[in-house]
Enzyme design. Structure first.
Site, PDB file in Angstrom:
ATOM      1  N   ASP A  36       0.719  -1.315  -0.061  1.00  0.00           N
ATOM      2  CA  ASP A  36      -0.151   0.007  -0.042  1.00  0.00           C
ATOM      3  C   ASP A  36       0.771   1.064  -0.082  1.00  0.00           C
ATOM      4  OD1 ASP A  36      -2.623  -1.235   2.118  1.00  0.00           O
ATOM      5  OD2 ASP A  36      -2.016  -1.777   0.017  1.00  0.00           O
ATOM      6  N   ALA A  37       2.115   1.287   0.768  1.00  0.00           N
ATOM      7  CA  ALA A  37       2.912   2.423   0.761  1.00  0.00           C
ATOM      8  C   ALA A  37       3.541   2.648  -0.576  1.00  0.00           C
ATOM      9  CB  ALA A  37       4.055   2.230   1.870  1.00  0.00           C
ATOM     10  N   ASP A  40       0.612   4.341  -2.961  1.00  0.00           N
ATOM     11  CA  ASP A  40       0.510   5.691  -2.062  1.00  0.00           C
ATOM     12  C   ASP A  40       1.549   6.461  -2.738  1.00  0.00           C
ATOM     13  OD1 ASP A  40      -1.719   4.852  -0.883  1.00  0.00           O
ATOM     14  OD2 ASP A  40      -0.812   4.678   1.129  1.00  0.00           O
ATOM     15  N   LEU A  86     -10.814   9.575   0.070  1.00  0.00           N
ATOM     16  CA  LEU A  86     -10.117  10.885   0.611  1.00  0.00           C
ATOM     17  C   LEU A  86      -8.698  11.262  -0.103  1.00  0.00           C
ATOM     18  CD1 LEU A  86     -10.614  10.660   4.547  1.00  0.00           C
ATOM     19  CD2 LEU A  86     -12.164  11.621   2.662  1.00  0.00           C
ATOM     20  N   LYS A 118      -6.763   6.107  10.868  1.00  0.00           N
ATOM     21  CA  LYS A 118      -7.301   5.570   9.609  1.00  0.00           C
ATOM     22  C   LYS A 118      -7.034   3.943   9.547  1.00  0.00           C
ATOM     23  CE  LYS A 118      -6.694   6.152   4.414  1.00  0.00           C
ATOM     24  NZ  LYS A 118      -6.141   4.678   4.310  1.00  0.00           N
ATOM     25  N   ARG A 139     -17.870  -1.245  -0.459  1.00  0.00           N
ATOM     26  CA  ARG A 139     -17.528   0.005  -1.103  1.00  0.00           C
ATOM     27  C   ARG A 139     -17.787  -0.241  -2.818  1.00  0.00           C
ATOM     28  NH1 ARG A 139     -13.897   4.583  -0.211  1.00  0.00           N
ATOM     29  NH2 ARG A 139     -12.799   3.430   1.417  1.00  0.00           N
ATOM     30  N   GLU A 183     -15.162  -0.033   8.826  1.00  0.00           N
ATOM     31  CA  GLU A 183     -13.933  -1.040   8.271  1.00  0.00           C
ATOM     32  C   GLU A 183     -14.384  -2.315   8.852  1.00  0.00           C
ATOM     33  OE1 GLU A 183     -11.289   0.008   6.047  1.00  0.00           O
ATOM     34  OE2 GLU A 183     -12.120   1.904   5.693  1.00  0.00           O
ATOM     35  N   LYS A 299     -11.598  15.508   9.803  1.00  0.00           N
ATOM     36  CA  LYS A 299     -12.943  16.085   9.067  1.00  0.00           C
ATOM     37  C   LYS A 299     -12.944  17.433   9.613  1.00  0.00           C
ATOM     38  CE  LYS A 299     -14.917  11.326   8.738  1.00  0.00           C
ATOM     39  NZ  LYS A 299     -15.777  10.522   9.406  1.00  0.00           N
ATOM     40  N   LYS A 323      -1.059  10.687   5.897  1.00  0.00           N
ATOM     41  CA  LYS A 323      -0.672   9.180   5.550  1.00  0.00           C
ATOM     42  C   LYS A 323       0.662   9.397   6.632  1.00  0.00           C
ATOM     43  CE  LYS A 323      -3.150   6.959   3.141  1.00  0.00           C
ATOM     44  NZ  LYS A 323      -2.639   5.982   1.898  1.00  0.00           N
TER      45      LYS A 323
END
Length: 675
Positions: A36-37, A40, A86, A118, A139, A183, A299, A323
């Site tokens: 994922d990193a 990203d 987001l 997150k 989703r 989640e 938010k 992040k």
């Protein structure tokens, strides 16, 4: 400019294709082709490039689309309100910039904020009718998700009926339609326990909790799902009447009252400074949390203001995802240089564009040996994934071949070795992976390094001549330069030819050099091609070992007198793991180099010497010049004040002196200036 645009156009096209391929594997097939990193990092690069060149934004760009599509094996469901994603922020400045953009749209608003962790799981919407669970939807592509109701029913902490709260205001959420978003996660302890069982059963282990959670939810057999330790953690509520939920903080309070578990990390904060303090405070604690996370969600609290700010692309303006420093990131290899370590082994080093990995900026990584370069097929110009082994040493994990520029060539290790070290010979023994200096032992390399470190031009350690250095190495009393500062009188006094007096003299002489001039210290390290003049120039530019160790190739090339060969040599030295450990060891032993203040009668005067001086060596003359604040040049240039003639001066030197109006003096005049 046009050339830069065309390069950016080609790069963004490749980035889009690779990111879309990653997302297909990740969200549709539940498998990862990169971390994922790393993904990203690629997405952040694409977003920044599109921000610079808006004309490159396409309808199919990952920045314009939420990841994933619904699988055919489940019934498709249209979300009443899209489950949009987001935009990311990676530092405090980007958080403030996000808020500035919102403030410009609502200039009179006084924002407060709701922050939460997150979570790294599978996004899910649970729908309740009059307090009773009726449907669970993934989703999907943000508009259309997958109906996974039967599987989610098996999750222990997902209530089939909402808890009746005591608060009369909260009771309205038991009437009508209430949608809970959150989640599905697997806690780290549960994941470890599952893999332990699979090892015991000789079954393959699961890769990570997120992929396991996603794969489990998409199982057709609910019995398999029931056997997995899934949990649902909520973070939002939707109602048909938006006024039922005035703020995001209120939504979290309601979640707890109606029986929905949350992360437990939520904070209602008044200012953006509080927000930044929150994300900074959360960073060291996040690894101790029961679930995996890579950031925080921020938010704007007021839901009316949230809705007024609207959506840009596929992301709400009123929220952002912060992040944390990635454990992995992508960057481009600009060069591959070779370092010769203290054992004589030739170690290749990748030099790349600076990138932040695990909280620190790195720009080079060891490639270990020729075989590893061949295995990875790393080439100059490649985009690579960088990670930190043990969160300390940067390493190249893999090459993203889809982003490889045209015309790149395989790295020829032997040719590069010859080009960088034409005067040296290397060999590779049978069964060995490393090339080493031929006919040179590690003892001989260490001996020469110690002799250089103790020499007059470097730290000038008295009592440490060639013979004594050889004795120390032969008796295994030193294994590197820093070991000199560990020597004790008791280690030396019983050696052949030594006694208490000579032992004390050496130990004291070494101790006297614990605060050396930074210029002499850098020179003493023995970095290839770095003489005393280059060391002096480096100190002027970087002022500390730490800054020098983080210097980029461009920064080094900007120093007068440093070319490609010298710059690459410096980069290679500071990329060598042994050398970095040596510097740490010096620090631990109290060796603290300092910058000599330029004071004395020779400040702003520059000297060059031709011929041989009778009263001192050229090295000693250079040292005396520098101690009095002057500069020593190896050749005559426009800034040279004096050319010292140690003998008959040649025509070339004379012509240079006349060209630059440099005064020619003999040795006697030079000595008078020094005195």
């Amino acid at each position: 400019m046009k050339k830069d645009f065309l390069k950016a156009k080609e790069r963004t096209a490749k980035l889009r294709d690779l990111i879309n391929d990653y997302r297909y594997h990740y969200h549709v097939l539940d498998e990862s082709i990169m971390s994922d990193a790393a993904a990203d990092s690629l997405k952040h690069e694409l977003a920044q490039t599109e921000e610079k060149y808006p004309e490159l934004i396409t309808a199919d760009s990952p920045t314009q689309k939420v990841a994933g599509v619904a699988l055919d094996k489940f019934q498709k469901v249209v979300h009443r309100v899209p489950m949009i994603s987001l935009n990311d922020a990676f530092n405090a400045d980007e958080i403030r910039a996000w808020l500035d953009r919102a403030q410009k749209l609502l200039p009179t608003a006084k924002f407060d904020f709701l922050c939460d962790i997150k979570m790294d799981g599978l996004a899910m919407a649970l729908i309740y009718e009059n307090g009773v669970f009726t449907q669970a939807v993934t989703r999907g592509d943000s508009r259309i998700g997958e109906d996974v109701t039967m599987n989610v029913r098996t999750i222990d902490n997902g209530p089939l009926k909402l808890r009746s709260p005591d608060d009369p205001v909260a009771k309205k959420f038991l009437k009508g339609r209430t949608e809970i978003r959150g989640e599905v996660v697997i806690f780290k302890e549960d994941f470890a326990r599952l893999n332990q069982q699979r090892r015991a059963n000789c079954e393959p282990e699961f890769a990570n909790p997120r992929n396991l959670a996603a794969g489990t939810i998409r199982q057709l057999d609910p019995k398999i799902v029931a056997a997995r330790p899934l949990r649902f953690l909520g973070y939002d509520i939707l109602r048909d009447d938006p006024t039922d939920i005035p703020t995001n903080h209120f939504a979290y309070e309601i979640l707890k009252q109606i029986g929905i578990a949350t992360s437990g990390q939520t904070r209602h904060l008044k200012t953006i400074d509080d927000v930044i303090e929150y994300v900074n405070d959360l960073e060291p604690r996040r690894k101790s949390l029961p679930f995996n996370t890579d950031g925080a969600v921020i938010k704007i609290n007021n839901r009316v203001e949230f809705d007024e700010l609207g959506v840009v692309g596929k992301s709400p303006r009123a929220a952002t995802a912060f992040k944390y420093p990635a454990e992995e990131a992508t960057t481009i290899v600009r060069d591959i240089v070779i370092s010769i370590g203290r054992t004589g082994a030739a170690t290749p080093v990748a030099v790349f564009d600076p990138v932040v990995v695990a909280g620190t900026t790195v720009q080079h990584a060891s490639l270990h040996n020729a075989d590893e370069i061949a295995r990875l097929d790393v080439r100059i110009g490649d985009t690579v994934i960088i990670y930190k082994a043990g969160e300390i040493i940067p390493q190249v994990q893999s090459v993203l071949e889809d982003l490889r520029p045209k015309g790149t060539k395989e790295f020829d290790f032997k040719k590069a070795l010859h080009d960088q070290y034409p005067e040296l010979e290397f060999e590779r023994g049978d069964g060995e992976v490393a090339y080493r200096l031929k006919n040179t032992s590690s003892e001989l390399i260490l001996t020469k390094a110690l002799q250089h470190f103790a020499s007059r031009g470097a730290l000038n350690i008295e009592s440490l001549g060639e013979k004594n250095v050889e004795t120390l190495v032969k008796n295994n009393l030193v294994n590197d330069l820093a070991d000199l500062y560990l020597l004790k009188v008791s280690d030396l006094e019983n050696l052949e030819g030594w006694g208490k007096v000579s032992a004390h003299n050496l130990v004291n002489a070494v101790a006297d050099t614990k605060h050396p001039s930074l210029t002499k210290f850098i020179f003493g390290l023995g970095i290839r091609h770095v003489g005393s003049k280059t060391a002096q120039d480096l100190v002027k530019k970087f002022s500390s070992i730490d800054r020098l160790s983080h210097a980029s190739l461009e920064q080094l090339l900007a120093v007068d007198g440093i070319g490609q060969v010298v710059a690459e040599s410096i980069l290679a030295w500071f990329a060598d793991e042994d050398n970095l450990q040596l510097l740490e060891k010096f620090t631990e032993l109290g060796v603290q180099p300092h910058i000599e203040r330029l004071t004395g009668k020779l400040v702003n005067l520059n000297f060059a010497i031709t011929g041989t001086l009778k009263t001192m060596s050229r090295e000693e003359a250079a040292d005396r010049i520098r101690r009095l604040g002057g500069e020593f040049h190896t050749s005559v240039g426009k800034s040279t004040t004096y050319l010292v003639a140690g003998g008959k001066i040649g025509e070339t030197k004379r012509e240079q002196a006349e060209k630059f109006n440099t005064k020619i003096i003999d040795e006697n005049e030079f000595i008078k200036i020094l005195k």
